[in-house]
Design an enzyme around this catalytic site. Structure first.
Site, PDB file in Angstrom:
ATOM      1  N   LYS A 135      -5.099 -24.038  56.912  1.00 15.83           N
ATOM      2  CA  LYS A 135      -6.363 -24.328  57.034  1.00 15.83           C
ATOM      3  C   LYS A 135      -7.032 -25.611  56.668  1.00 15.83           C
ATOM      4  CE  LYS A 135      -7.652 -19.177  56.553  1.00 15.83           C
ATOM      5  NZ  LYS A 135      -8.718 -18.434  55.803  1.00 15.83           N
TER       6      LYS A 135
ATOM      7  N   ASP B 229     -15.389 -17.583  58.225  1.00 19.80           N
ATOM      8  CA  ASP B 229     -15.272 -16.702  57.071  1.00 19.80           C
ATOM      9  C   ASP B 229     -16.612 -16.640  56.554  1.00 19.80           C
ATOM     10  OD1 ASP B 229     -12.750 -15.995  57.087  1.00 19.80           O
ATOM     11  OD2 ASP B 229     -12.117 -17.551  55.725  1.00 19.80           O
TER      12      ASP B 229
ATOM     13  N   GLY C 225     -13.653  -6.002  52.541  1.00 24.53           N
ATOM     14  CA  GLY C 225     -12.809  -7.080  53.160  1.00 24.53           C
ATOM     15  C   GLY C 225     -12.481  -6.603  54.839  1.00 24.53           C
TER      16      GLY C 225
ATOM     17  N   GLY D 117     -11.028 -20.272  44.965  1.00 25.59           N
ATOM     18  CA  GLY D 117     -10.111 -20.608  45.884  1.00 25.59           C
ATOM     19  C   GLY D 117     -10.750 -20.954  47.237  1.00 25.59           C
TER      20      GLY D 117
HETATM   21  P1  NAP Z   1      -6.554 -19.004  47.220  1.00 29.75           P
HETATM   22  O1  NAP Z   1      -7.288 -20.238  47.318  1.00 29.75           O
HETATM   23  O2  NAP Z   1      -5.184 -18.765  46.685  1.00 29.75           O
HETATM   24  O3  NAP Z   1      -7.410 -18.262  45.871  1.00 29.75           O
HETATM   25  C1  NAP Z   1      -6.942 -17.330  44.909  1.00 29.75           C
HETATM   26  C2  NAP Z   1      -7.881 -16.961  43.685  1.00 29.75           C
HETATM   27  O4  NAP Z   1      -7.538 -15.815  43.225  1.00 29.75           O
HETATM   28  C3  NAP Z   1      -8.081 -18.153  42.880  1.00 29.75           C
HETATM   29  O5  NAP Z   1      -9.350 -18.215  42.296  1.00 29.75           O
HETATM   30  C4  NAP Z   1      -7.111 -17.568  41.743  1.00 29.75           C
HETATM   31  O6  NAP Z   1      -7.457 -18.115  40.370  1.00 29.75           O
HETATM   32  C5  NAP Z   1      -7.462 -16.032  41.646  1.00 29.75           C
HETATM   33  N1  NAP Z   1      -6.173 -15.549  41.085  1.00 29.75           N
HETATM   34  C6  NAP Z   1      -4.933 -15.223  41.748  1.00 29.75           C
HETATM   35  N2  NAP Z   1      -4.223 -14.563  40.681  1.00 29.75           N
HETATM   36  C7  NAP Z   1      -5.034 -14.267  39.678  1.00 29.75           C
HETATM   37  C8  NAP Z   1      -4.797 -13.563  38.465  1.00 29.75           C
HETATM   38  N3  NAP Z   1      -3.422 -12.935  37.952  1.00 29.75           N
HETATM   39  N4  NAP Z   1      -5.885 -13.626  37.565  1.00 29.75           N
HETATM   40  C9  NAP Z   1      -7.151 -14.152  37.935  1.00 29.75           C
HETATM   41  N5  NAP Z   1      -7.352 -14.635  39.045  1.00 29.75           N
HETATM   42  C10 NAP Z   1      -6.300 -14.724  40.032  1.00 29.75           C
HETATM   43  O7  NAP Z   1      -6.653 -17.788  48.060  1.00 29.75           O
HETATM   44  P2  NAP Z   1      -8.088 -17.555  49.114  1.00 29.75           P
HETATM   45  O8  NAP Z   1      -7.873 -18.285  50.370  1.00 29.75           O
HETATM   46  O9  NAP Z   1      -9.227 -18.173  48.323  1.00 29.75           O
HETATM   47  O10 NAP Z   1      -7.975 -15.941  49.366  1.00 29.75           O
HETATM   48  C11 NAP Z   1      -8.607 -15.069  48.181  1.00 29.75           C
HETATM   49  C12 NAP Z   1      -8.222 -13.772  48.761  1.00 29.75           C
HETATM   50  O11 NAP Z   1      -9.422 -13.463  49.940  1.00 29.75           O
HETATM   51  C13 NAP Z   1      -6.962 -13.365  49.741  1.00 29.75           C
HETATM   52  O12 NAP Z   1      -6.600 -12.065  49.219  1.00 29.75           O
HETATM   53  C14 NAP Z   1      -7.377 -13.358  51.124  1.00 29.75           C
HETATM   54  O13 NAP Z   1      -6.584 -12.510  51.841  1.00 29.75           O
HETATM   55  C15 NAP Z   1      -8.775 -12.907  50.953  1.00 29.75           C
HETATM   56  N6  NAP Z   1      -9.747 -13.277  52.024  1.00 29.75           N
HETATM   57  C16 NAP Z   1     -10.327 -12.316  52.826  1.00 29.75           C
HETATM   58  C17 NAP Z   1     -10.856 -12.517  53.793  1.00 29.75           C
HETATM   59  C18 NAP Z   1     -11.542 -11.512  54.891  1.00 29.75           C
HETATM   60  O14 NAP Z   1     -11.960 -11.685  56.046  1.00 29.75           O
HETATM   61  N7  NAP Z   1     -11.673 -10.191  54.244  1.00 29.75           N
HETATM   62  C19 NAP Z   1     -11.239 -13.648  54.206  1.00 29.75           C
HETATM   63  C20 NAP Z   1     -10.534 -14.731  53.460  1.00 29.75           C
HETATM   64  C21 NAP Z   1      -9.522 -14.802  52.519  1.00 29.75           C
HETATM   65  P3  NAP Z   1      -6.663 -19.642  39.760  1.00 29.75           P
HETATM   66  O15 NAP Z   1      -7.567 -20.671  40.510  1.00 29.75           O
HETATM   67  O16 NAP Z   1      -6.700 -19.377  38.475  1.00 29.75           O
HETATM   68  O17 NAP Z   1      -5.405 -19.553  40.442  1.00 29.75           O
END
Ligand code: NAP
Length: 284
Positions: free
Chosen positions: A69, A104, A242, A132
């Site tokens: 992305k 998104d 979601g 994120g």
């Molecule tokens: P990302 O950039 O990897 O960010 C992940 C986030 O989760 C970060 O804030 C991370 O915190 C946190 N995290 C991970 N493990 C954790 C833990 N053990 N305890 C506390 N916080 C934790 O991922 P992203 O692209 O933002 O996506 C996040 C989620 O949204 C994914 O599951 C994705 O599938 C979902 N999503 C869904 C849609 C939809 O259409 N429904 C669209 C986009 C994304 P740190 O910064 O501390 O690592």
């Protein structure tokens, strides 16, 4: 009815898990459009070349998923939204120019509109868990609807600070340990962390701290409800899941590539739920 076949794809690495082909091919069939939507597994080292040859491969555009992305943003002409979010998930060829946006943002907003009509009227405070890429889309979307105050709570505080710096506006940052305390006067709670996903630890947060008119949104989609949404539902709070966001984020790309704004129907939702349940056969 269109007679010239058009094509789009989702580019990812890996990409097998993507439900986008199911969604777009459902709409193509529903609207009688001669077109096709495929999966393209492209490793990072080949991404630039692949994107550069979209037209030669017969594509009018594409969705982009993990881990491409940010690269997609750099290789295209992004709109303001994609630039502000720092990531592009939808590309299209416009008179030979490869443009991009981030759907998104509208997926999140339109899903809330559908699940909790008028949610943005005098909302007051929203709490966003995570910092994120998905959190950036959500915070950008909330700001675009005039939400007065957004508190971003992230395990790694520096990442939340960086989000505040780049997006600006009325954003506060709180420590992960304080996530229950900040809920007291919140009208909206959004989980954008990966917690609650299949194979990940559950999200531990006390929705009992929210007032009775609050709304809870979870970006995670699983078969059935996430634990977060189950506990919100048990309190009769309004919820947005979601899967709804995933379906709504697909609308913009389909309109750009195939010239028809599709509808998110209950039938489509049932189809994807069945696939999540491992029951659907993907027809390509
Ligand atoms: P990302 O950039 O990897 O960010 C992940 C986030 O989760 C970060 O804030 C991370 O915190 C946190 N995290 C991970 N493990 C954790 C833990 N053990 N305890 C506390 N916080 C934790 O991922 P992203 O692209 O933002 O996506 C996040 C989620 O949204 C994914 O599951 C994705 O599938 C979902 N999503 C869904 C849609 C939809 O259409 N429904 C669209 C986009 C994304 P740190 O910064 O501390 O690592």
């Amino acid at each position: 009815m269109s007679t010239v076949p058009r094509a789009a794809c989702v580019i990812g690495w890996p990409v097998e898990h993507s439900r986008s082909p199911l969604i777009h091919n459902y709409w193509l069939k529903l609207y009688g459009i001669a077109g096709e939507y495929r999966r393209e597994a492209v490793p990072p080292q080949n991404f630039a070349a692949f994107v550069g040859s979209l037209a030669a491969r017969g594509y009018g555009g594409a969705n982009v998923t993990v881990p491409h992305k940010e690269a997609a943003l750099a290789l295209t002409r992004p709109d303001d939204r994609a630039r502000a979010v720092g990531a592009a998930n939808t590309l299209w060829l416009d008179k030979g120019v490869l443009r991009s946006t981030n759907t998104d943002v509208e997926g999140f907003l339109k899903n809330l509109d559908a699940c909790a009509p008028h949610w943005d009227r005098d909302l007051g405070k929203a709490v966003v868990l995570g910092a994120g890429g998905a959190a950036r889309s959500v915070v950008y979307g909330l700001a675009s609807r005039g939400v007065a105050r957004v508190v971003v709570v992230n395990r790694t505080r520096e990442r939340a600070e960086a989000l505040r710096q780049s997006l600006g506006g009325n954003i506060d940052v709180a420590n992960w340990e304080d996530r229950d305390a900040v809920l007291a006067d919140a009208a909206l709670l959004v989980n954008t962390t990966t917690l609650g996903m299949q194979g990940q630890p559950p999200l531990v947060v006390d929705v009992g701290k929210l007032h009775g008119r609050a709304i809870v949104a979870d970006l995670i989609y699983v078969m059935g409800m996430t634990a977060l949404l189950r506990s919100a539902n048990a309190r009769s709070l309004r919820i947005a899941d979601g899967l709804g966001m995933l379906l709504h984020q697909a609308v913009g790309g389909f309109a750009l590539w195939f010239g028809k704004t599709p509808e998110v129907t209950p039938e489509l939702r049932v189809l994807i739920e069945a696939d999540l349940n491992g029951a659907a056969k993907v027809t390509r």
